[in-house]
Design a protein around this motif. Structure first.
Motif, PDB file in Angstrom:
ATOM      1  N   ALA A 151     127.364  46.442  40.743  1.00  0.00           N
ATOM      2  CA  ALA A 151     128.179  45.450  41.454  1.00  0.00           C
ATOM      3  C   ALA A 151     127.302  44.606  42.372  1.00  0.00           C
ATOM      4  CB  ALA A 151     129.278  46.149  42.260  1.00  0.00           C
ATOM      5  N   THR A 152     126.345  45.244  43.016  1.00  0.00           N
ATOM      6  CA  THR A 152     125.413  44.537  43.890  1.00  0.00           C
ATOM      7  C   THR A 152     124.565  43.565  43.074  1.00  0.00           C
ATOM      8  OG1 THR A 152     125.337  46.455  45.374  1.00  0.00           O
ATOM      9  CG2 THR A 152     123.589  44.827  45.623  1.00  0.00           C
ATOM     10  N   ALA A 153     124.101  44.003  41.908  1.00  0.00           N
ATOM     11  CA  ALA A 153     123.294  43.142  41.031  1.00  0.00           C
ATOM     12  C   ALA A 153     124.092  41.907  40.614  1.00  0.00           C
ATOM     13  CB  ALA A 153     122.837  43.929  39.807  1.00  0.00           C
ATOM     14  N   HIS A 154     125.362  42.100  40.299  1.00  0.00           N
ATOM     15  CA  HIS A 154     126.211  40.976  39.900  1.00  0.00           C
ATOM     16  C   HIS A 154     126.371  39.993  41.070  1.00  0.00           C
ATOM     17  CE1 HIS A 154     129.340  38.696  37.917  1.00  0.00           C
ATOM     18  NE2 HIS A 154     130.078  38.828  38.997  1.00  0.00           N
ATOM     19  N   TYR A 155     126.625  40.507  42.252  1.00  0.00           N
ATOM     20  CA  TYR A 155     126.767  39.674  43.452  1.00  0.00           C
ATOM     21  C   TYR A 155     125.493  38.858  43.694  1.00  0.00           C
ATOM     22  CZ  TYR A 155     127.214  38.427  48.371  1.00  0.00           C
ATOM     23  OH  TYR A 155     127.250  37.732  49.569  1.00  0.00           O
ATOM     24  N   LEU A 156     124.335  39.524  43.560  1.00  0.00           N
ATOM     25  CA  LEU A 156     123.052  38.859  43.805  1.00  0.00           C
ATOM     26  C   LEU A 156     122.760  37.796  42.752  1.00  0.00           C
ATOM     27  CD1 LEU A 156     120.899  41.953  44.827  1.00  0.00           C
ATOM     28  CD2 LEU A 156     121.857  40.214  46.344  1.00  0.00           C
ATOM     29  N   SER A 157     123.126  38.079  41.500  1.00  0.00           N
ATOM     30  CA  SER A 157     122.870  37.100  40.435  1.00  0.00           C
ATOM     31  C   SER A 157     123.693  35.829  40.664  1.00  0.00           C
ATOM     32  CB  SER A 157     123.155  37.699  39.052  1.00  0.00           C
ATOM     33  OG  SER A 157     124.533  37.968  38.892  1.00  0.00           O
ATOM     34  N   GLU A 158     124.916  35.992  41.179  1.00  0.00           N
ATOM     35  CA  GLU A 158     125.751  34.824  41.504  1.00  0.00           C
ATOM     36  C   GLU A 158     125.112  34.021  42.639  1.00  0.00           C
ATOM     37  OE1 GLU A 158     128.596  33.698  39.989  1.00  0.00           O
ATOM     38  OE2 GLU A 158     128.092  35.212  38.485  1.00  0.00           O
ATOM     39  N   MET A 159     124.565  34.709  43.616  1.00  0.00           N
ATOM     40  CA  MET A 159     123.889  34.051  44.732  1.00  0.00           C
ATOM     41  C   MET A 159     122.687  33.258  44.221  1.00  0.00           C
ATOM     42  SD  MET A 159     121.939  35.716  48.036  1.00  0.00           S
ATOM     43  CE  MET A 159     123.376  36.504  48.725  1.00  0.00           C
TER      44      MET A 159
END
Length: 199
Positions: A151-159
């Motif tokens: 979930a953190t990886a997904h959030y960071l990729s959006e950023m």
């Protein structure tokens, strides 16, 4: 047999270390008191110095005795590459591998709304600011493969996408020298998803 109050406090204090239970703490305390008082004094002084003087790097959030850590001041590193990790131990592991020559950013955890850990707690505003500077071209996301890590990886990729930065994820899968029959099904699934064409 009961210990003196101060000996008991020492034993209890040592149990704050990871993997140190009451028996191990007792063994350590008795060793220091009985056989290595000089070592105990040196340990106490160094612990006090470390607690008083080691803070966080203002650029990557790793441990540092100055405003900017030694890694962030190395001009030989590739400024276009930024690897985002969860812990200082992750930085050491990646650096020792010799496979990454960019800079790092430490989250000091991962997103976990249940535990009250949101974007602020993992340093998202500082990372967002760093990406906005325009120097980073690729952000390598090296979070764990847990549900929170993904979930953190997904959030960071959006950023990263918002800033026009390429987001990549470290590969997960079968370790070198590993036999498939001994690898768990989740790891095998990740290995299959991350497969690449042989040239």
């Amino acid at each position: 047999m009961s210990f003196s109050p101060l000996t008991s406090r020492l034993i209890e204090a040592l149990t704050c270390l990871p993997g140190v239970g009451p028996k191990s703490a007792q063994r350590m305390a008795l060793h220091l008191l009985d056989r290595d008082r000089n070592g105990g004094e040196k340990l106490a002084q160094t612990l006090q110095l470390a607690m008083d003087n080691i803070g966080r790097c203002q650029r990557c959030r790793n441990f540092s005795e100055s405003e900017v850590c030694q890694t962030c001041t190395q001009t030989s590193r590739d400024a276009s590459l930024l690897c985002v990790v969860e812990t200082p131990a992750d930085v050491i592991a990646l650096d020792q591998s010799g496979g990454f020559r960019g800079y790092y950013f430490l989250l000091l955890g991962h997103l976990s709304p249940i535990d009250g850990i949101g974007p602020e707690e993992i340093g998202a505003p500082l990372l967002d600011q760093r990406l906005a500077e325009g120097e980073v071209k690729e952000m390598v996301i090296a979070t764990g493969t847990t549900v929170e890590g993904e979930a953190t990886a997904h959030y960071l990729s959006e950023m990263a996408r918002r800033h026009g930065v390429v987001a990549s994820r470290i590969a997960h899968g079968v370790p070198m020298g590993g036999d498939l029959e001994y690898v768990d099904s989740n790891t095998l699934s990740l290995a299959l998803k991350g497969r690449k064409r042989l040239e």
